[in-house]
Design an enzyme around this catalytic site. Structure first.
Site, PDB file in Angstrom:
ATOM      1  N   CYS A   1      28.606  59.434 -32.190  1.00  9.47           N
ATOM      2  CA  CYS A   1      27.652  60.705 -31.523  1.00  9.47           C
ATOM      3  C   CYS A   1      27.558  61.251 -30.066  1.00  9.47           C
ATOM      4  O   CYS A   1      27.567  62.696 -30.518  1.00  9.47           O
ATOM      5  CB  CYS A   1      26.651  60.201 -32.500  1.00  9.47           C
TER       6      CYS A   1
ATOM      7  N   ASP B   1       6.346  54.607 -47.999  1.00 12.90           N
ATOM      8  CA  ASP B   1       6.388  56.268 -47.831  1.00 12.90           C
ATOM      9  C   ASP B   1       8.275  56.281 -49.545  1.00 12.90           C
ATOM     10  O   ASP B   1       8.754  54.930 -48.732  1.00 12.90           O
ATOM     11  CB  ASP B   1       6.780  57.193 -46.853  1.00 12.90           C
TER      12      ASP B   1
ATOM     13  N   ASP C   1       8.797  57.907 -42.722  1.00 11.43           N
ATOM     14  CA  ASP C   1       9.785  58.195 -41.957  1.00 11.43           C
ATOM     15  C   ASP C   1      10.142  59.889 -42.086  1.00 11.43           C
ATOM     16  O   ASP C   1      10.854  60.414 -40.803  1.00 11.43           O
ATOM     17  CB  ASP C   1      11.412  58.087 -42.765  1.00 11.43           C
TER      18      ASP C   1
ATOM     19  N   ASP D   1       4.561  61.671 -42.871  1.00  9.41           N
ATOM     20  CA  ASP D   1       3.717  60.375 -43.031  1.00  9.41           C
ATOM     21  C   ASP D   1       3.586  59.854 -41.452  1.00  9.41           C
ATOM     22  O   ASP D   1       3.040  59.400 -40.945  1.00  9.41           O
ATOM     23  CB  ASP D   1       5.090  59.240 -42.619  1.00  9.41           C
TER      24      ASP D   1
END
Length: 725
Positions: free
Chosen positions: A44, A444, A624, A628
């Site tokens: 990446c 979550d 995430d 949150d």
């Protein structure tokens, strides 16, 4: 038709989170900062840097994997809005950060500093030990004095440099009238040096330079182990502030002017183009579009936006240009208030007292009193202040918490290595201790228990001809539901039909002509379908009855296993989400979670976690999203995926490196075992002191005995910690 930008989607299929990847050097004069929540590996980094450096006007671009951030040095006319589409085309989500709101990136400066001090202490202690061997072997008079003075010349500057962390921490504690583990360490080192210098000046037989250096070396080794077990923590509130848009377009008499967001005032008209983030709170004056509120509310899908609707700073405009009138700017925006929530929550969590500090409260006074009593007793008994001072120094050295100093970092390192192999990275020094105390787990929903990406569930209900038409319309849109439909159809071997005049209507869907019939794919009200509880897109072909495509948010791997393991262990499991009631209830029923809350705002999540804490619960928060972050910071301990937004990942104590949630429950078991080993190490150190203290008080502890005793206790503690591996 609605959409979501998912921070949990990896840009390349082969991505494997690799936090150990060294951080690249960041251009010191970087002008543009981009948050890259989707990067996970060295591939990446290479792709992002190649794409950015190939863009005309970019002079230098470097990516930091740990921070998931790109810093770019470019020509003055290059802006973040020019570079974001380049990365999105390469498959990477990107958001502009304000470089002025970010602290300068520290590329492991603290780690290198500790390692350098450790090396100096180790080198100096070896040399002084060699000189001490001659003294122990019987060197006398001038030869002994020469070796002692050489040892002093080596030890004094080495300790002055190497022991600085202990001096600083001890002084910080004493300033607020508190004792920590570094206070007896510093007293032992100073008393050993003063006594040794006095003995050397008076041609005495004993000096403790070697013991002082050995003590410093072992304690620095423990401090360095402790440091290497976690990533360098940054302020989550700082990351939230950096997400605020630095520049925007203000409309004055219909003309566009690019200005700094700090220059905006209430009542200003602001143009937000598709893909742009809302710079302020406001009300839509004109335009139609869809808003991605996932970063603020966690909603699975965006909402339709039109004139008169209220918007918040941080929301993303997806499809059509919007003109908004500012109602709150600067510190009054919802995004800035969320940053304040996080800062308050972080300050509360920082008051946690570790096992080592608890031990220090009992240990330090005991050691000091014992040393003082030894000095008084021997002074009264012998009348020789030199003898009394030597024995007091020996007591401090031999009882100095070398084993205690290693008790926590040795176990933490072993446990962190075990958890890393199972896909979890421990960031905070006391995270394992706090994780072992957890009795309540708050999850979550979107991006945590679920993947956050929609999946088509009823592909088989439609004919091939209808799917070909739907695919052709879906491929003309970047909408998440369209992308999901297109992927499912392509995977099934469907090819798109030939259409004419295909256009996307912001906020509604796509339409075109197929065999001279008007066709539409999009929202129910626009196409002629019926709204329902399930997430859907509708296809209308001419006058035919609209066809319904049903989507669901897929469950994250290991989610069911993690929830079941926590329930089996007797822990309370709660689901809190900003998503709609129907979606939250469906997931809670699927996982067997009885306690759930839907449509929760960021402040609601933080308040719920705080309420549980006030009731005496030890809360583990797993999330995430930006919504949150305050709850993650307020929890007793917190976990976020590596794919999470920067602010959420920074606010958490533990990072989940893979996509599987099942290691979370195992981490709790490992934390309990680690805490047990820490307590065992404290008991080992106590037994060592019970044996060694009488020798010191009786005047039998020579510098050699002191050094050997410290080494033996430290090795024993380290071996006990390795049992965790």
């Amino acid at each position: 038709m609605t959409a979501q930008i998912s921070s949990g989607t990896a840009a390349c299929p082969g991505c494997i989170a690799a936090p150990a990847e060294p951080a690249h050097a960041i251009p010191e004069d970087a002008q543009i900062a981009l948050s890259l929540p989707g990067i996970h590996c060295s591939a990446c980094i290479a792709t992002v840097e190649r794409e950015l450096n190939a863009y005309p006007g970019v002079e230098d671009a470097r990516v930091n994997l740990t921070l998931k951030r790109a810093m770019i040095k470019a020509a003055p006319n290059i802006r973040a809005v020019d570079l974001i589409p380049v990365l999105e085309q390469a498959g990477y989500e990107a958001h502009e950060l304000d470089p002025g709101a970010l602290s300068a990136t520290q590329t492991d400066k603290a780690g290198r500093d500790l390692l350098m001090r450790l090396a100096v202490a180790g080198f100096a202690s070896m040399n002084v030990m060699l000189l001490s061997v001659s003294v122990w072997s019987g060197a006398t008079d001038a030869t002994r004095d020469m070796f002692h003075w050489i040892s002093a010349a080596i030890a004094l500057p080495a300790i002055a440099f190497s022991a600085q962390p202990f001096f600083a921490n001890a002084w910080s504690a004493l300033r607020v009238r508190r004792l920590n583990m570094d206070v007896p360490i510093v007293l032992a080192i100073l008393l050993a040096l003063v006594t040794s210098l006095w003995e050397t000046a008076l041609s005495g037989k004993h000096a403790y330079f070697d013991a002082a250096l050995t003590l410093t070396f072992f304690l620095l080794a423990g401090r360095y182990l402790d440091y290497r077990t976690r990533a360098v923590a940054r302020s989550a509130a700082e990351e939230l502030t950096a997400l605020e848009v630095p520049r925007t377009i203000r409309l004055v008499d219909g003309r566009e002017h690019e200005v700094a967001v700090s220059a905006l005032t209430v009542g200003d008209l602001i143009l937000v183009r598709p893909g742009g983030r809302m710079p302020v709170d406001g009300e839509i004056v004109s335009g139609q579009s869809e808003l991605d509120r996932s970063l603020l509310t966690g909603e699975t899908l965006p909402v339709f936006a039109q004139e008169g609707q209220v918007v918040s700073a941080g929301e993303v405009n997806l499809t059509g240009p919007l003109t908004i009138r500012a109602t709150a700017v600067g510190e009054d925006t919802s995004l800035h208030r969320m940053a304040d929530l996080v800062a308050i929550a972080e300050s509360g969590r920082s008051r946690y007292t570790s096992l080592a500090d608890k031990a220090a409260k009992l240990y330090a006074p005991g050691v000091h009193i014992l040393s003082a009593l030894s000095f008084l007793g021997w002074y009264i008994y012998s009348g020789d202040i030199r003898t009394a001072l030597n024995i007091a120094a020996a007591v401090l050295i031999i009882t100095c918490p070398c084993a205690l100093g290693l008790a926590v970092p040795a176990v933490t390192t072993a446990a962190s290595g075990r958890l890393f192999r199972s896909g979890m990275l421990i960031k905070h020094a006391t995270a394992l201790e706090r994780l072992a105390e957890v009795d309540t787990v708050v999850f979550d929903k979107t991006g945590t228990l679920t993947s956050g990406a929609p999946e088509l569930t009823n592909l088989g209900d439609h004919s091939r001809a209808d799917l070909e038409v739907a695919l052709a319309l879906a491929e003309a849109s970047s909408h998440p539901l369209s992308l999901a439909l297109a992927k499912a159809a392509r995977d099934a071997g469907i090819r798109p039909a030939s259409l004419r005049d295909v256009v996307e209507v912001p906020g509604y869907g796509t339409e075109g002509l197929y065999r001279d019939q008007r066709i539409r794919l999009g929202r129910a009200a626009w196409v002629g379908g019926e709204d329902g509880a399930q997430t859907s897109a509708w296809l209308a072909i001419g006058s035919q009855t609209p066809l319904r495509f049903i989507f669901t948010d897929s469950l994250r791997a290991g989610a069911a296993e993690a929830v079941a393991a926590f329930r089996t262990a007797g822990k309370q499991v709660i689901l809190i989400s900003g998503d709609t009631e129907g979606a939250v209830r469906a997931l809670a029923d699927k996982l067997g979670i009885e306690n759930w809350v839907a449509e929760a705002l960021p402040a609601d999540k933080a308040s719920k976690v705080q309420a549980l804490t006030d009731q005496g619960h030890r809360v583990l928060m797993v999330g995430d999203g930006l919504n949150d972050t305050a709850a993650l910071a307020a929890a007793h301990v917190s976990i976020s995926p590596a794919s999470a937004l920067d602010a959420a990942r920074v606010a958490s104590d533990i990072v989940l490196l893979g996509n599987d949630l099942s290691p979370i429950a195992d981490a709790c078991d490992t934390a309990v075992k680690a805490t047990k080993r820490i307590r065992e190490n404290f008991r080992i150190a106590t037994v060592y002191n019970v044996i060694a203290v009488p020798l010191a008080v009786a005047g039998l502890a020579t510098p050699l005995i002191a050094a050997l005793a410290m080494s033996t206790s430290s090795i024993t503690v380290s071996l006990n910690a390795l049992r965790l591996r």
